[in-house]
Design an enzyme around this catalytic site. Structure first.
Site, PDB file in Angstrom:
ATOM      1  N   GLY A  44      10.851  -3.126  -8.178  1.00 44.68           N
ATOM      2  CA  GLY A  44      10.742  -4.287  -7.301  1.00 44.68           C
ATOM      3  C   GLY A  44      10.439  -5.612  -7.987  1.00 44.68           C
ATOM      4  N   ASP A 100       6.117  -7.301  -7.025  1.00 42.24           N
ATOM      5  CA  ASP A 100       6.848  -8.057  -6.019  1.00 42.24           C
ATOM      6  C   ASP A 100       5.976  -8.405  -4.818  1.00 42.24           C
ATOM      7  OD1 ASP A 100       6.672  -5.403  -5.211  1.00 42.24           O
ATOM      8  OD2 ASP A 100       8.821  -5.110  -4.913  1.00 42.24           O
ATOM      9  N   ASP A 103       0.854  -5.128  -0.583  1.00 41.79           N
ATOM     10  CA  ASP A 103       0.922  -4.645   0.791  1.00 41.79           C
ATOM     11  C   ASP A 103      -0.403  -3.932   1.087  1.00 41.79           C
ATOM     12  OD1 ASP A 103       2.479  -4.214   3.176  1.00 41.79           O
ATOM     13  OD2 ASP A 103       3.007  -2.226   2.504  1.00 41.79           O
ATOM     14  N   SER A 104      -0.435  -2.604   1.041  1.00 35.81           N
ATOM     15  CA  SER A 104      -1.695  -1.899   1.270  1.00 35.81           C
ATOM     16  C   SER A 104      -2.661  -2.090   0.102  1.00 35.81           C
ATOM     17  CB  SER A 104      -1.435  -0.403   1.461  1.00 35.81           C
ATOM     18  OG  SER A 104      -1.042   0.198   0.246  1.00 35.81           O
ATOM     19  N   GLY A 105      -2.098  -2.344  -1.070  1.00 36.86           N
ATOM     20  CA  GLY A 105      -2.924  -2.485  -2.268  1.00 36.86           C
ATOM     21  C   GLY A 105      -3.003  -1.202  -3.083  1.00 36.86           C
ATOM     22  N   LEU A 108      -1.072  -1.424  -6.787  1.00 34.75           N
ATOM     23  CA  LEU A 108      -1.787  -2.187  -7.818  1.00 34.75           C
ATOM     24  C   LEU A 108      -3.126  -1.530  -8.144  1.00 34.75           C
ATOM     25  CD1 LEU A 108      -1.132  -5.973  -7.147  1.00 34.75           C
ATOM     26  CD2 LEU A 108      -0.322  -4.575  -9.034  1.00 34.75           C
ATOM     27  N   LYS A 131       1.061  -9.740   1.594  1.00 35.14           N
ATOM     28  CA  LYS A 131       1.069  -9.360   3.018  1.00 35.14           C
ATOM     29  C   LYS A 131      -0.342  -8.895   3.362  1.00 35.14           C
ATOM     30  CE  LYS A 131       5.066  -6.920   4.285  1.00 35.14           C
ATOM     31  NZ  LYS A 131       5.715  -5.611   4.620  1.00 35.14           N
ATOM     32  N   ASP A 159      13.719  -4.024  -2.042  1.00 40.69           N
ATOM     33  CA  ASP A 159      14.885  -3.308  -1.535  1.00 40.69           C
ATOM     34  C   ASP A 159      14.867  -3.067  -0.032  1.00 40.69           C
ATOM     35  OD1 ASP A 159      12.785  -1.192  -1.951  1.00 40.69           O
ATOM     36  OD2 ASP A 159      14.377   0.048  -1.117  1.00 40.69           O
ATOM     37  N   ARG A 165      18.419  -5.691  -3.624  1.00 37.53           N
ATOM     38  CA  ARG A 165      17.477  -6.225  -4.614  1.00 37.53           C
ATOM     39  C   ARG A 165      18.058  -7.462  -5.296  1.00 37.53           C
ATOM     40  NH1 ARG A 165      13.274  -2.479  -5.490  1.00 37.53           N
ATOM     41  NH2 ARG A 165      13.837  -0.287  -5.264  1.00 37.53           N
TER      42      ARG A 165
HETATM   43  P1  IMP Z   1       1.388  -1.144  -1.576  1.00 36.12           P
HETATM   44  O1  IMP Z   1       1.095  -0.063  -2.564  1.00 36.12           O
HETATM   45  O2  IMP Z   1       1.264  -0.673  -0.164  1.00 36.12           O
HETATM   46  O3  IMP Z   1       0.620  -2.436  -1.831  1.00 36.12           O
HETATM   47  O4  IMP Z   1       2.928  -1.436  -1.661  1.00 36.12           O
HETATM   48  C1  IMP Z   1       3.471  -2.087  -2.693  1.00 36.12           C
HETATM   49  C2  IMP Z   1       4.892  -1.650  -2.887  1.00 36.12           C
HETATM   50  O5  IMP Z   1       5.539  -1.266  -1.670  1.00 36.12           O
HETATM   51  C3  IMP Z   1       5.649  -2.841  -3.399  1.00 36.12           C
HETATM   52  O6  IMP Z   1       5.664  -2.820  -4.812  1.00 36.12           O
HETATM   53  C4  IMP Z   1       7.016  -2.673  -2.789  1.00 36.12           C
HETATM   54  O7  IMP Z   1       7.826  -1.953  -3.665  1.00 36.12           O
HETATM   55  C5  IMP Z   1       6.797  -1.861  -1.535  1.00 36.12           C
HETATM   56  N1  IMP Z   1       6.820  -2.712  -0.317  1.00 36.12           N
HETATM   57  C6  IMP Z   1       5.771  -3.088   0.422  1.00 36.12           C
HETATM   58  N2  IMP Z   1       6.135  -3.866   1.464  1.00 36.12           N
HETATM   59  C7  IMP Z   1       7.472  -3.984   1.372  1.00 36.12           C
HETATM   60  C8  IMP Z   1       8.473  -4.694   2.146  1.00 36.12           C
HETATM   61  O8  IMP Z   1       8.200  -5.397   3.151  1.00 36.12           O
HETATM   62  N3  IMP Z   1       9.747  -4.578   1.723  1.00 36.12           N
HETATM   63  C9  IMP Z   1      10.114  -3.843   0.629  1.00 36.12           C
HETATM   64  N4  IMP Z   1       9.222  -3.176  -0.135  1.00 36.12           N
HETATM   65  C10 IMP Z   1       7.921  -3.244   0.231  1.00 36.12           C
HETATM   66 MG    MG Z   2       7.531  -2.035  -5.866  1.00 38.46          MG
END
Ligand code: IMP
Ligand code: MG
Length: 175
Positions: A44, A100, A103-105, A108, A131, A159, A165
């Protein structure tokens, strides 16, 4: 052939370009004189990272880690799988982790824990999109391009079912 949605632009190419240039300037001044390693999360972050590093006017190492949490298309599986290690030595270096979207964190958070084992001097994060409404893990990013609402976004590296992408802007899915 897959039928793709008609893209609705959320963040235009020119807004992204200006914001990435500003992030690059800030990072360049914050890390001046330091041993910088930029690690981006594949796939991403590949587009964002490619633009960002060319706006950072400092000597740097680059590497990547592959992570996946969105197991089947558009819903996060909740688990984060790291599917490749990295090759440069980060011991004592200043790591900037680039993704990229925050989101939930979970992604990272998981990668920071993994990288700490290699004893970098410090780890900061830089994401294109934040987000915040979706955060499950208390994690603040050090550098963020844009705060966005809780919508599904794609393009500029992100994506839609592994497609899109390569769009030069960030689009969102209208429901
Ligand atoms: P997290 O682990 O929930 O913070 O998600 C992070 C990963 O989920 C990012 O690196 C993205 O690849 C994917 N992701 C989260 N939200 C979106 C979205 O709205 N569109 C596409 N990919 C997303
Ligand atoms: Mg990603």
């Amino acid at each position: 052939m897959i039928k793709l949605p008609k893209p609705e632009v959320l963040i235009s190419e020119s807004r992204i370009r200006r914001r990435v240039a500003a992030l690059g300037r800030k990072i360049s001044s914050d890390y001046a004189g330091k041993d910088l390693t930029v690690i981006f999360i594949s796939s991403g972050a590949v587009v964002f990272a490619a633009d960002l590093i060319r706006n950072i006017k400092l000597p740097m190492h680059i590497d990547c880690i592959r992570a996946s949490s969105y197991a089947s298309g558009m819903k996060s599986s909740g688990r984060v799988k790291l599917t490749s290690g990295f090759k440069v030595d980060i011991r004592g270096r200043h790591v900037l982790l680039v993704d990229d979207i925050l989101d939930s964190g979970r992604t990272l958070g998981r990668i920071i824990r993994f990288l700490k084992k290699y004893r970098p001097a410090d780890i900061r994060t830089c994401v294109l999109l934040d987000k915040a409404a979706r955060r499950e893990i208390p994690l603040e990013t050090d550098y963020a391009g844009f705060a966005i609402p809780d919508v599904f976004v794609y393009g500029y590296g992100l994506d839609y079912r592994e497609y899109c992408r390569n769009l030069p802007y960030v689009a969102y899915l209208k429901d």
